[in-house]
Design a protein around this motif. Structure first.
Motif, mmCIF file in Angstrom:
data_model
loop_
_atom_site.group_PDB
_atom_site.id
_atom_site.type_symbol
_atom_site.label_atom_id
_atom_site.label_comp_id
_atom_site.label_asym_id
_atom_site.label_seq_id
_atom_site.Cartn_x
_atom_site.Cartn_y
_atom_site.Cartn_z
ATOM 1 N N GLN A 128 -8.284 75.830 -39.716
ATOM 2 C CA GLN A 128 -9.412 75.409 -40.546
ATOM 3 C C GLN A 128 -9.837 76.545 -41.470
ATOM 4 N N GLN A 241 -17.400 70.193 -36.999
ATOM 5 C CA GLN A 241 -17.452 71.627 -37.255
ATOM 6 C C GLN A 241 -17.545 72.438 -35.958
ATOM 7 N N ASN A 258 -21.933 73.405 -42.395
ATOM 8 C CA ASN A 258 -21.427 73.219 -43.754
ATOM 9 C C ASN A 258 -20.668 74.434 -44.266
ATOM 10 N N HIS A 259 -19.971 75.094 -43.320
ATOM 11 C CA HIS A 259 -19.010 76.150 -43.638
ATOM 12 C C HIS A 259 -19.665 77.401 -44.209
ATOM 13 N N ASP A 275 -15.329 76.402 -47.973
ATOM 14 C CA ASP A 275 -15.017 74.976 -47.954
ATOM 15 C C ASP A 275 -13.515 74.748 -47.896
ATOM 16 N N PRO A 276 -13.073 73.729 -47.159
ATOM 17 C CA PRO A 276 -11.643 73.427 -47.084
ATOM 18 C C PRO A 276 -11.174 72.681 -48.325
ATOM 19 N N LEU A 288 -12.638 68.152 -42.660
ATOM 20 C CA LEU A 288 -12.398 69.553 -42.311
ATOM 21 C C LEU A 288 -11.164 69.698 -41.437
ATOM 22 N N SER A 292 -6.909 70.920 -42.380
ATOM 23 C CA SER A 292 -6.227 71.995 -41.654
ATOM 24 C C SER A 292 -4.840 71.578 -41.195
#
Length: 342
Positions: A128, A241, A258-259, A275-276, A288, A292
């Motif tokens: 991730q 998350q 929220n990363h 962010d991804p 998310l 990954s």
């Protein structure tokens, strides 16, 4: 280099996302899909333009000229499917958890090594984007020597709606999410020296445990607390998350909602968002995680192409599985487990 030909075995929930993730990469050609329920395999083939469909894995391995298989079935079927592929000289990529028991996982690894084919595990959580960024910050030395950490996955997301089989597992959260979270702990901090685990069952409609806390002493001397729950009704739903707090001699790293990543030192606090990438095929509720899968597949493909072992090789992932089963043993027996003797 010619594309590596592969087949997918299993046409369930995760196959619908691992396949488009493979399609994001060059160097792999999906030639067939297999599922015991042929209609499920056919539907997946129609959706993703897969040339051939099988309902029997033995027939698939007999008919197709494959470089590897991606096994996306329930854990009980992994060992026999991997052994059948290895016997044909076909490399194995396998969904986590590698096997339901440690002895079965060791047999899988031995069968593949004896046949001279690679075994790797599709353990995508450590890929991730925010977790990779936390690892880079940790390795930079900005916060000095870490002495304790908390890695948390606590949610009330209705995961049983799209994966109803999870409600029937006698061992649930440590097998399902614990495989991911304990692997993240290994990825960030290395191997554990000992652990102590407590589990609880809160949801009366499922068979297994849905809460687990694992306290580990790592071989570096630091402590790591892995906190997992699917029974946590919180002000903000975090799914899917993973939240992380690492404290070191010179500061701390916090991966929040929220990363958002915050790095605090005596000089002040910096903030960034990791962010991804966004993919049109990803489920928004799992975006998310689904993003990954692409990076995980890329690493597995490079290993299959001969560029060194996968990060989550079978031998590496066996160590994560040892933690999962040691945690169950600790919870059953009410004692600390020393990993060197487990």
């Amino acid at each position: 280099m010619r594309p590596l030909k592969f087949a997918v075995i299993g046409a369930g929930f995760w196959a619908g996302y691992q396949i488009p993730a493979w399609y994001e990469l060059e160097g792999a050609e999906l030639t067939a899909v297999c599922d015991r329920t042929q209609s499920k395999a056919q539907a997946l083939a129609d959706r993703h333009r897969i040339p051939r469909v099988y309902s029997d894995a033995a027939a698939l391995l007999e008919a197709e000229q494959l470089d590897f298989v991606d096994i996306i079935t329930d854990a009980d079927s992994h060992a026999p499917l991997a052994a059948a592929a290895a016997k044909r000289g076909v490399a194995v990529v396998c969904q986590k958890p590698m096997a339901p028991r440690l002895d079965a996982a060791r047999e899988m690894l031995a069968a593949c090594e004896a046949a001279g084919v690679s075994l790797s595990v599709h353990e995508n959580w450590r890929w991730q984007t925010p977790i990779r960024r936390v690892k880079a910050l940790l390795d930079s030395g900005t916060i000095g020597q870490p002495f304790k950490a908390r890695v948390s996955f606590c949610s009330a997301f209705p995961v049983f709606d799209n994966q109803p089989f999870l409600a029937e597992l006698e061992e649930f959260i440590l097998t399902d999410i614990g495989s991911h979270i304990l692997d993240v702990c290994r990825f960030l901090f290395g191997e554990a020296e000992s652990l102590l685990c407590h589990t609880a069952s809160v949801n009366p409609r499922i068979r297994g445990e849905d809460v687990a806390q694992v306290l580990m002493k790592m071989k570096t001397g630091m402590t790591c607390f892995a906190d997992m729950s699917y029974a946590s009704i919180l002000p903000e739903e975090a799914f899917p998350q993973t939240l992380i707090l690492i404290e070191g001699s010179e500061g701390s790293i916090r991966l929040g909602l929220n990363h958002l990543i915050e790095v605090a030192t005596r000089a002040g606090t910096t903030r960034e968002t990791a962010d991804p990438p966004a993919y049109p095929w990803a489920d928004p509720a799992y975006a998310l995680v689904h993003s990954s899968i692409v990076d995980c597949n890329r690493n597995l493909l490079r290993a299959l192409q001969g560029h060194g072992p996968a990060d989550t090789s079978g031998r590496d992932n066996l160590e994560t599985l040892r933690l999962v089963h040691a945690a169950y043993a600790s919870a059953r027996e009410g004692r600390m487990i020393l990993m060197d003797y487990f």
